[in-house]
Design an enzyme around this catalytic site. Sequence first.
Site, PDB file in Angstrom:
ATOM      1  N   ASP A 147      38.649  47.253  35.768  1.00  0.00           N
ATOM      2  CA  ASP A 147      39.814  47.860  35.116  1.00  0.00           C
ATOM      3  C   ASP A 147      39.491  48.834  33.981  1.00  0.00           C
ATOM      4  O   ASP A 147      38.640  48.541  33.133  1.00  0.00           O
ATOM      5  CB  ASP A 147      40.687  46.773  34.476  1.00  0.00           C
ATOM      6  CG  ASP A 147      40.880  45.556  35.332  1.00  0.00           C
ATOM      7  OD1 ASP A 147      40.476  45.561  36.501  1.00  0.00           O
ATOM      8  OD2 ASP A 147      41.429  44.574  34.817  1.00  0.00           O
ATOM      9  N   GLU A 189      48.838  40.871  37.177  1.00  0.00           N
ATOM     10  CA  GLU A 189      47.775  41.218  36.228  1.00  0.00           C
ATOM     11  C   GLU A 189      48.090  42.563  35.564  1.00  0.00           C
ATOM     12  O   GLU A 189      48.910  43.341  36.043  1.00  0.00           O
ATOM     13  CB  GLU A 189      46.420  41.319  36.936  1.00  0.00           C
ATOM     14  CG  GLU A 189      45.943  39.997  37.531  1.00  0.00           C
ATOM     15  CD  GLU A 189      44.547  40.072  38.130  1.00  0.00           C
ATOM     16  OE1 GLU A 189      43.748  39.167  37.884  1.00  0.00           O
ATOM     17  OE2 GLU A 189      44.248  41.039  38.864  1.00  0.00           O
TER      18      GLU A 189
END
Length: 593
Positions: free
Chosen positions: A84, A260
């Site tokens: 990420d 998420e």
Amino acid sequence: MYPSTAFTTVLASLWTGIAIAQTSDSTNSASPSTVSSNTSTAASGTSSAYSQSDVPTGTPLPGNYAGPLRPQVHFSPPVGFMNDPNGMFVDQDGLYHLYYQYNPTDTVAGNQHWGHATSHDLYNWTNQPIAIFPGGPGEGIFSGSAVIDVNNTSGFFPNQTNGVVAIYTLNTPERQTQEIAYSYDNGYSFIKYSGNPVIGSNSTQFRDPKVIWHEATERWVMVVAYPVDFEVGIFSSPNLIEWTAESNFSHYGITGLQYECPNMVELPVVGGGEAEDSPSTLWVMLISINPGAPLGGSITQYFLGTFNGTHFEALDSQTRLTDFAKDNYAGQFFYNIPSGQDQVSINWASNWQYTNVVPTGEEGFRSSMSVPRGHYIADLERFGLSMISYPYNISSVVDTELASNSSLGNGTVAVDYSAVESGALYFEANVTGLPDDSPLTGTLNFTFMSSASGESVSGGTFISSGDVWFNRGNTEGLASNPYFNNKFSQTGLYDGSGSWNISGIVDRSIIEVFLNGGQLSASSVFFPSQPFDLMILRVAGLNENASVSVGVWSLRATWLDQANINGTVLGNVTTGNDTGATTTASMEAVKLF
Ligand code: FRU
């Protein structure tokens, strides 16, 4: 993605092809009542980094960027594994900071640090030293965000207006808690706050804080995921240290098995503000889901709505997806881009279903980011309000025009780009003169291929139906992986404007495709055994008076341009600050025609 203990199971199941069950040993339900705030404002802390012999402090890891699969206008880590994007902010000198989930010691996920890179134009990146390190072997510095505390609300910055605070999840086998670290030097090095955690929990499923400044209430606002409860918690704070749980946004859209990396951002609405009931901005709640995306693995969905400082209210019950392919996850918006402007995100261009086994591992790295995407809201024919997603500032890396034809009609353009050092191209095809009183006809297709192996990726659009499609199936890498879907498609709708447009960026092992300036978009990775060197763009069956203008440009080799003769990029080894020259690159959306 996982509680760390479950990770080896995930990997094992990937290798054996068994369906992945993302396990959760959640004890939680980290509802707001479990939250504890720390009330100390003492600005003391540690820059703690435990010593891993192969993880340098104070200097970036060198990496080789010459491999045939290594993207040249997309960000990828020097070595090791990246997932990420984290902590993205633009500083007061206009320098963009990108942090990222980083395993510097292996090419699979784990051992999470915050890697760091900086850029003036979002394409030419300078690798910086790792910014945040775990404090011990059981710890991972998971995803989070960063803000500039201009008014010293935290008390950490009595003598400066450019203090940076990172807000991230500390992952341990026992729990996930929200912690902060502060930086006196513009985000190059961080000191962990001695009063951490700022939001405690007893849950292993509570992560990914994304913080913004909410002007109207003069408060910091955090969105953070309770993944297995399918909830996004909304917290507020006067000082980044004491946090109050305000509301939960829960069970919206596709839940998959986990929520998420939530983001909340205010975007301008094209044409908004003109009538009384049409707002000039709307809020967007983005939630990444993994596993359990409609195409498998991970994807990001978003909801449009309003936000009053404590509650996000969706306008409707519609789930919208950010991309129509499979490699767009955990995107984050830059902090500190002035409101009222298009906002900019970068996404992780991969998918948890196969990211740990992609062939770039043979070149010493895994994963790249998307190109920066510019965003605003537009009201589209039949779809209604939608988030537009276009390649931001691509003109800053456009190099040489390789082909141009302003009145192609039905015909073919072929480009041999074997001499282009980057192996990266940008192309646009604009159809104009479409009738509004007779049925639309025609196709506009592109193929990128290797003249050596015959492997290719292709895509295009059926102008009659508005469909856009993409096929990565004729490439060897991951061909037998059951999760590596070959074909993707979506439908746009002709709005009667007389024109239709497709554009794209191909960059060695990743392609991003945009329909009508970003009404639909797709990011897709692919792994040929031989480099691509030939592009063919073909138009057929167009309505009589319609014509096509086509342009193809080479893109700069932003990584090879900073590499030594062996292809190795050292990054910023000289000072704690960015050494790249300041550019005046326009931040406008590219308009090459
Ligand atoms: C999303 C994610 C986050 C987590 C990070 C760990 O891809 O699973 O939820 O913070 O990755 O690397």
